[in-house]
Each structure stands twice: as C-alpha cells, then as structure tokens.
Write an enzyme that holds these catalytic residues in place. Structure first.
Site, PDB file in Angstrom:
ATOM      1  CG  PHE B  53      -1.904  -1.137   1.201  1.00 33.81           C
ATOM      2  CD1 PHE B  53      -3.033  -1.083   0.403  1.00 33.81           C
ATOM      3  CD2 PHE B  53      -1.683  -2.285   1.953  1.00 33.81           C
ATOM      4  CE1 PHE B  53      -3.942  -2.141   0.372  1.00 33.81           C
ATOM      5  CE2 PHE B  53      -2.585  -3.349   1.929  1.00 33.81           C
ATOM      6  CZ  PHE B  53      -3.718  -3.273   1.133  1.00 33.81           C
ATOM      7  CD  GLU B  54      -1.232   5.447  -2.932  1.00 33.13           C
ATOM      8  OE1 GLU B  54      -0.905   6.498  -3.459  1.00 33.13           O
ATOM      9  OE2 GLU B  54      -2.119   4.686  -3.397  1.00 33.13           O
ATOM     10  CB  ALA B  55       0.239   5.072   3.517  1.00 35.62           C
TER      11      ALA B  55
END
Lengths: 338, 266, 338, 266
Positions: B53-55
């Site tokens: 996930f990009e976070a």
C-alpha cells in the site's frame, strides 16, 4: 532542459532553507507552548505550509482549527494526499474569504478515499479561485525528501510520459550515466510544517505509530515545525528505543499535547476514523459546488471552530460515547494491554 | 459452483480483477476496488499474494479486514515492512512490484489514464470543467510497477481517443519502446477491467483489445460504449458470471459495510 | 559534463538491476539454508560484493569466513567503512592469491578505528595489487541508496571541491534549478549483499538493533542478499512491530542463524568488540607490509578458517569465558531483562 | 586551577579542541581525538553540546563513556534519532550540524585535508607510497557542516603547500566564494588545532593564521615546522596549559583505557 535562474520557489529556495537552519537555535530546549502561541509564532501570511499525515490518517486537524480561528492569507498548501486538513482550511476560505485564504496548492491527491471526493477542491479549482500544481504521491514525497536532504532536486522515474511533467516545474534530462531520460523534481522546503504524532518529548523528538507517511521529510525540509501529539512523555521514555524516533528535536519548534488532534481522522493506537463527521463537513460544502448557499457551512464553522476557544472544546462536543466508540474501533487493530 | 443472479457491476469488476492477479506475486494496490479485488484473490486462488500500500505497508495479512484507506491501521498490523510513502514508491521504482492495480476516470486506447481533470487542456488546466482528486500514487505505479491492471467503468464518455489529461502513463502513443524511451520502467498496462469486459493491449500496436466479455455483452455493445475503435481478440470468450460464493465473500466477508462496493443492484 | 554511453558499471547497471529483481521469485517462502549452501549459490567469481555493517560493527564476518573457505576470484568489494570483513578477505588473498582474490575495492574507509590501521589495505594498495575507487561514507551510502531506490544516480553536495570527484565516476553538473554545481553519483547495485543482523524470520525480514549503517540500502540495491542473524524467530514475533523491520523479505535470498556472526566485531545487544582478536589478525598481516613472511598469517587462516568446518567451530575456539566477557561488556550499554 | 606539568601533546589537543566547541551547538564528531574533545567539552563548559556520529546517532548522552567506534553501542543508547549513515549525512547536508570535527594526515594553508594517500598524484594514485584509510565521513563533513574544526599533528611533512590528495575540501584555493562556487555549503575550516597551537583562517585570503601558541612554542618554532608561510594574528596569545583537573578528566574519566589518547609522556 535549460538552466533556469528564473526558477520560482514557492517556499524557501534551497539556499534559503539552509540559511534558515544554520541561523536557528537547534539546542535541546523546552518547546512546550499553547497551540495558540505556536500558530501565531510560526505561521505567517503568505507561507508555504507543509501538511503531514496521509489522506485522513494523522492529519494535523487541531493545528488547522487554530489557524482558521486566527485567520491567515495567501497560503500555499503542500502535501501528497490529504483530506480533512485542506478541506477545513479551504472550507474556511469558501465560508469567508476575507478571513482566510489559500493562494496555491501543490499536491498529489485531495479527497477522502472511502468517505468521498472533496467538494472544497472542486469548488475552488473549478471557479479558478486558487492556483495549483499537480504532482503524484511519490513526487511530492520525494520533493519533501529532497528538501529534508538539503538537495535542490531529486531524480525520479515519474513523472515521465504523462502530463504532470508539463504542468509542473519538473525538468527532464538525459541521465549522464545511462543516456536514458530521467525526471528531476525541485525540492520542497515549506516555511512551516504541521505535524500530528502519537508521542513526543518536550524537546520535540517524535514517535510515529503506523505509517510515517511523509512527516519526517516534511518536518526536516521546513524552516519551522509545529508538532501536536497525543502523548507528551519524558525524554528518557521517548528515547528508550532511539530508532522509534522519526523526527529529531532540532527539526521541531513547538510541541503541544493535543489529544484527538487528528480527529475526525484516524490515529493509530488511539482512534479510528469518524467517517460520519468527515461526511458531515463534506455535506456542508458539496451543495455550494452547485451554487448552494453557505449557511450550513458557516454554521459548521461557527459551531465547531469559531464558536469554541480551543480544540479541546470541539472534542468535548463530540461526546464521550462517540470517542470511546472510535477508540474501541481502533483498538481491535492493535490490541494492547495498557 | 452456482452462478450468482444478482451480482452488481462493481462485483463483477472485483471478481475479474481478482482473477487477473497471480498467486505469490507482489501487487501494489490503489485505493477502492483494487483493495477489494486483492482481498478476494488472497481469499480464493492467491493466498500467497503480497499487497503493498502506498502509505508504506508491505505484505500485511489484513487480518482485520478491508482497509478504508491505503494508509490506515489495518494495512499496518503484521506487515513485513512499513517505511512511509517514499519507502513504498522506492521499492516500486526498484522493481519490487510485479503488479500495480489502479483506477482512473478516463482511459484511452493505449491504457493511459486520467484522474486529474475534465476540460480543456492545457488552456483550461487552472480552471477545469471537473476537477478530479489528482494522481495520488497512480502515476507512480503506472511509471514503475512491472505490469499494471487498470479499472475503469465502461462508458463512452470515459473511453476517449484523447484524454483531457494524462495522469498515469500507459503505453503512451503506442510507438515501439515508447515507455522505455520516455525513461520509465516496467511493461505498462497488462489488463483493463471495465464494467463490460476484460481487455489486454495488443503486443505490437499496444492498442486496447477485447479478450473477455461479461455476460450480456456483445462485441457490438462494447464497441458502442467506447469512444475509439477497439481491437478484438481472435477468440473472445465470455467471462463467467461471479459465483454465489464469490458474491457472498465480497458482501459478507470482505466489504460487509459497502465501503467500496456499493449495494445498488445491477 | 558529457553524456557517457561508455559508463562502466562494476556491479549491475541500473537496467540490469531492475531486470534481476523483476525476474526474481519475490514470494514469501522459506529461505533457511546452510551458510555453505548460501555462499555457493549466491556468490560467484567476478561478483561485486556489497558489505554491510560499519567498521567493526555488525560486519558479515561469518559469511566472509565461508567465502574464504570456498575460495572466490576477482571480486569487487563495495562498502562505506569496513574493518574485519575486507581485512579477512584481503588477508586470504595475501596469504594465498591462487585461492582467493580481490580485483577492486570501492570504499570510503578501510581500517579499524581505535584498533588501528589496516595493514592488508596498505599491502595491496601500495603494491598495486588491486584497483580502487575512493569515495566518502556519504558517497558510498548514497550510491547504495540510489541503487535501492531504482535510480541510476543520486545528487549530493560532496564530493565537490576535492580530489574524490577526480578519481571516481562522479559527474558534476550545474543544477538546473539553482545554477549551482552539484555532484551526481552513479548508483551501486552489487551482485550480492552480505549482511549480519540481530534478528530475522525465515522469509528474510530483518530487524537491526543499533545503527542500521547502510545495510538496508545495500540489501535492496543488490541482486541477491545473504543474511546471517543472531536470532531466527517466528514471522509473527518479528512483525509484531513492523517498523522495526529494516530489510523486507523480498530483498533477501538466504537466511542463516549464526550466533556471533560478526565476531570479533561488535553486535548491539549481543557482544562488544574483542579488540585483542582484531589486533591479532592485524598483527599477522602488518609485518608483511615491510616484507615479512606470510607464516603467521597462514597459520591464522589454517587455525581459524581453513582448519575448521564451520564458523561455529571457530567461535567454539574463542571459548566460553571470553564470549561471556564480551557479552557482559555489551550488556552494560543496553541493560535488559531476558 | 592548578596547571598540569605532565600533559601530553594529544592531551593539549583535546583540551584546545574542547574549548573551541560552543555550548548548545550540534557537533558532527569524527572518530578519535574529536570524540575525546567533545566529551571533555560536554563535561566542562558545554553540557548542552549535541554530538552527532556518522553511523547515525544524534545527541546521545554517552552515559557509558567514550565510544571506540562512531557506530558502536555507546553512541546509540539514549540517542534522540538514529537512522544510519545516510540519515546522519543528510541531516548535515540539510544544515543541522553547526560544527564538524575532523582529523587528517596532511593539511595545506587553506585547510584542505588529506586522509587518502601519500605519493605522486594523479599518476601514482593506484600505487601510492603510503595508502591511508580513506575519507570515511571527513569529506562529507568538510563539504556540508557549517563550520569545521580540524586536528592535525604539527609536523613539516604534514603541513604542505600542495597536498598529495585533497580528501576533505577546506577553503580550496582561497579565492573568494571558492566553496560556494564549487557547490558546497557551510563556511568551511574555522579552527585548526595542532600539537603546537590554534589557527584560524584569515577572512579575506582564507589562509591559515596562528592565533594561539601552546606553551613552549614561539612563532618561529611553529613556522619552522610548517611547509608554507603562516599568517600570524596581530595578538597571538599563549594557550594556557591544561589544568590538572582537565588532564584527570581525560585520563581517569573520559579515556581511562587510552583508546585514543595514548599515555606516552610529552
């Protein structure tokens, strides 16, 4: 790619950013103060404001409330993906542009993921009321990182190929080692960073739980940093595992303990999203995109921000039952004995 | 496996998206339907699928269910690595993401996506007709994941010859080695999943090509809903309707609150 | 600054490094194997070998022992500051160049800080027996970081002004945003990384205590990574705080539990330096700089490396009392209840 | 304060180095004597001094005594931030280090340092007469700390018009804005501490200038041990001999095992 002495820097230029840090007192001193004092000392009209968190995770909501109460003009907002922080600031501008205004936004995404699109973003952009510069999440994160590293730019593989490179200050060059094109992104060095974390000591050392987002980079790139924290703890406890510290004290100027400081967004170990409250704000702005009246929006601000003395008063209005429910909803993700 | 009779357009997208994913691969998952599809894949044929996930979270087991944000607490618990946004995108730029799974508001025949604005570009960029949320991480995934899977609801207004804005680069203008020549990495768009079928991008021309139709669609109905000429594969098959069990998994186990998969009937 | 299609890459080129990772099985699989198997599978003659740790902290000593036993030719060693790892490898070459050889070193510092200079470095360099490329600690760290980030280069403020830029593949360009000169350093993507950590799970997720040095960057830049660990623990325990994980499993190819794997260097929470043992090796090599005989050196290798089956046998020779003393010396720095 | 009568050359260097450091400043500390001097400063006039070590530790209290390596466990415990080498040097490049404190084997009149090689350069670079350990972090500190403090034992062979190799850039050729024009940051060499005295770098010419002499030295004795012409400040004073207490601190509390400060008498 041409050399540009005409590059415009929307916060500090790399040389100015260096100079600001060199001239700053970086000693280990007590930086506790009220949120009111922190905002009035470290935010100025015209500032480039770096916003921490990610969408509605650990957004600096309490700091934004205080900024709205004090009123600022011509701000530039810089963030990768944000929700409530720009929504609240932009809502203040929409409700009363004489008291609060945003001049420009440098961003990757402004919205609320599962909770919906941003009506304030649509309202301001579609009416041409603010400037903006589109980047991607990695682009903005890398720009803050370049700023934090003391570099004037950072190379990245994106934005290559699309239109972001055409609408931003990206420069493309042929890599002198491979001959292939590569993007160079200008550093972002905001005037002030707004960061909410789980724990800090009085010197400003910060522990972040869950994703760090880009908070450390934003804090270290900025000339000043305001930190709100759920817990303010002793230096000895905070440094018991030094690698938990994501932002070191010399990068921080003000530390304020503000429980629920990211509410109604989420803060790992403390509370889950209050989606209904997020949607309540969106619901006050959305009708205005279609020409509706600002009454509901003004009422929201009067009730929750202008009409209260402090963020604590706003949180008190949320009520114990709701706060306990939000705490319980988060607790299932990271069960811990207290 | 009993076939569902009341599945929605979003549900068949989710099922198709899940099936495109391969077991034991690393998939960089954008917010929304890609999250639901990845969870469905890992609960069916791909238990070894590794979401990023990009976070920042890499490989979380997602024991607490569907995230509502790609940065929330559910993505974090039990993850094998979490270093913030720069960490996730640097991994991707390095080559760790086998797939990127992204959505968009508008797509062209080369799999380029727009999630920035609708309107007159470049003249109207600063005052768009419709301002969309912006790239988020989509353009980064598009530039650096090894292969990308796209999701776009099928609609003539969304399938255009020319996009208002190219947010996430696909095969660009379709010319040979266009991505490589632009400095990007990865092979680009691999599959597109719409509300009407599944598409690939023909190897030589890089043009969108229908390979599977959803039940009830025909080549003609799909072409009619597309603003440019589609290529049609030699052996277009019908994508089977979701099974009762797949629909149950989505509705009862993966997204019981309808966070991303809305409950409106098809 | 000219574009150079003739750039020589001493490990993998950026495009090759990408390709290696794309084609690799990155699934979450059991990567436990013997050290013998790991070294024979993942190290090859001619490789560029990235060495983790910092000076004599967490050097991959056990892996180097095994490499020496197996014998390799024409290696390039890449590290920022290292002590025992290159000293042992170079000592093997000095003692018996037919069995082991280093072709090239890319480095910032080769020595032992408080324990002395490196005689092997002097011996090989002053006789012109190896190529080398001088960088600084930040330069080498940044080069690995560029490799880990999937970039062909990274900009830095140094090496500017001195001779490092003249004796290395650095390129200087005028920053297209500020007009000021800035250095571009080519990425380092070694063929294989040698890393010792405190804890790992069988998939290769690694926890590092104390300084991370540049271990994560080296592992993620390399095509393959061999990890030795003091403790091999369950995946659930290892991921109980995901942010403790410094190297994620897909970057790792082999995991071997090797207690004392950095000995006689130090490993936080486990053991302090055995300076006498470091000096013992240096004392075997030093006389050879002045033309002395290799007898003592050969004896050291026969005794400690060639004459034993495994690193465990070498550690057994150190003896319980010495190991307990080294453990006790470290324990004062990080007192913990077991 | 009783004056010591048996202090060594290394001990007066340490005392002089400590006195140059200012309280409440951040000092990036190289390995060896700079570590000892920083500890002495923080135990005397500069309790608020904040050390940074290149392996990553920022602001450790050093409760367990003198580190033997800038990456060891003693630098870590209780530190306010530890992120590895890139972290430490990025901080410095950003402007967080008020002082850098480094040693070298050879120095020129502009405060450039050599810790790479002795011999014929560039022809003999790959086969030097004497191969030194290499830059370590010194050239990074030289390029990016705001001001640097140098330590070089005073010896005619080490104080040369032209260095064999410029590892750590000082004021370069002394021309106006030489450092800025080269792309570096910071004001460069601020003080040089040798076994004979303390020097600054004259503002206009950036040339090494004697400002304080150690006991027993004269302008002539110092010039005689220097391979180029020194500038002499208008009011050169004598640096006071270390006190008994300072020497005791070094010998008994800071470096009781003689890790960096050797016990040989002066």
């Amino acid at each position: 790619m041409e050399n540009s002495a005409k590059m415009f820097w929307t916060g500090l230029s790399p040389d100015e950013a260096r100079e600001a840090l060199v001239n700053k007192d970086k000693s280990m001193k007590d930086k506790r103060m009220t949120l009111k004092e922190a905002v009035s000392r470290f935010v100025k009209n015209g500032d480039n404001v770096g916003i921490g968190g990610f969408v509605n995770v650990r957004q600096p909501v309490a700091i934004c409330h205080e900024m709205i109460r004090q009123g600022f003009k011509d701000l530039t907002l810089s963030f990768q993906s944000a929700g409530m922080a720009p929504e609240l600031l932009a809502g203040a501008m929409i409700a009363n542009p004489d008291k609060f205004s945003i001049k420009r936004v440098e961003l990757a995404y402004w919205g609320h993921e599962a909770f919906g699109l941003s009506p304030a973003w649509r309202y301001l952009a579609e009416r041409g009321l603010i400037e903006f510069e589109d980047w991607s999440n990695y682009n903005m994160s890398a720009r803050f990182k370049a700023g934090a590293m003391g570099l004037p730019f950072i190379p990245t593989r994106g934005p290559l190929g699309g239109d972001i490179k055409n609408t931003s200050r990206t420069k493309i060059m042929d890599c002198p080692f491979t001959g292939r094109p590569i993007a160079l992104l200008p550093a972002s060095n905001p005037n002030v960073a707004l960061i909410h974390v789980q724990a800090a000591d009085m010197y400003g050392n910060c522990i972040i739980r869950g994703t760090d987002a880009t908070c450390a980079e934003i804090a270290m790139a900025s000339a000043h940093t305001i930190v709100t924290c759920e817990q303010l703890v002793s230096h000895d406890l905070l440094t018991s595992n030094p690698k938990d510290i994501m932002i070191p004290f010399p990068a921080v100027d003000a530390v304020i303990q503000v429980p629920y400081g990211a509410y109604p967004g989420a803060c790992r170990r403390h509370y889950w999203f209050n989606g209904d409250h997020v949607r309540q704000l969106l619901g006050c702005i959305a009708p205005m995109c279609k020409g509706g009246a600002p009454d509901a929006l003004k009422a929201y601000y009067d009730e929750n921000i202008y009409g209260v003395e402090s963020f604590e008063d706003y949180i008190a209005k949320i009520g114990v039952k709701q706060l306990l429910a939000d705490k319980a909803a988060e607790a299932v993700h990271c069960e811990r004995l207290v | 496996m009993t076939v569902s009779t009341d599945y929605t357009a979003q549900e068949i997208i989710v099922v198709a998206g899940a099936k495109v994913l391969e077991d034991n691969k690393i998939v960089f998952v954008g917010t929304g339907l890609p999250m639901v599809a990845s969870l469905l894949a890992s609960r069916t044929h791909a238990p070894g699928l590794i979401p990023v996930f990009e976070a920042g979270a890499v490989g979380p087991p997602l024991k607490h269910g569907l995230p509502v944000s790609v940065g929330d607490s559910r993505t974090f618990t039990g993850a094998s690595y979490v270093k913030g946004l720069n960490g996730a995108f640097e991994l991707t730029q390095r080559g760790f993401a086998d797939f990127g799974f992204i959505g968009g508001a508008e797509v062209d025949m080369y799999g380029n996506l727009n999630s920035t604005m609708m309107g007159d570009f470049p003249a109207g960029y600063q005052k768009p007709k419709v301002r969309l949320p912006g790239s988020g991480g989509a353009s980064d995934m598009a530039a650096s994941c090894e292969r990308t899977i796209l999701i776009v609801p099928h609609d003539k207004k969304k399938f255009n010859e020319k996009l208002s804005y190219v947010t996430s680069p696909g095969h660009l203008d379709g010319s040979p080695n266009a991505r490589y020549n632009a400095g990007m990495q990865g092979k680009g768009p691999y599959r597109l999943i719409t509300t009407k079928g599944i598409f690939d991008f023909e190897e030589k021309t890089k043009r969108m090509r229908l390979i599977q139709m959803f039940p009830g669609e025909t080549v003609e109905s799909i072409q009619a809903a597309t603003g440019f000429e589609l290529l049609i594969a030699d052996n277009v098959t019908e994508f089977p309707a979701p099974t009762v069990e797949e629909v149950r998994l989505i509705r009862e186990e993966i997204d019981p609150n309808g966070v991303f998969v809305k409950r409106a009937a098809k």
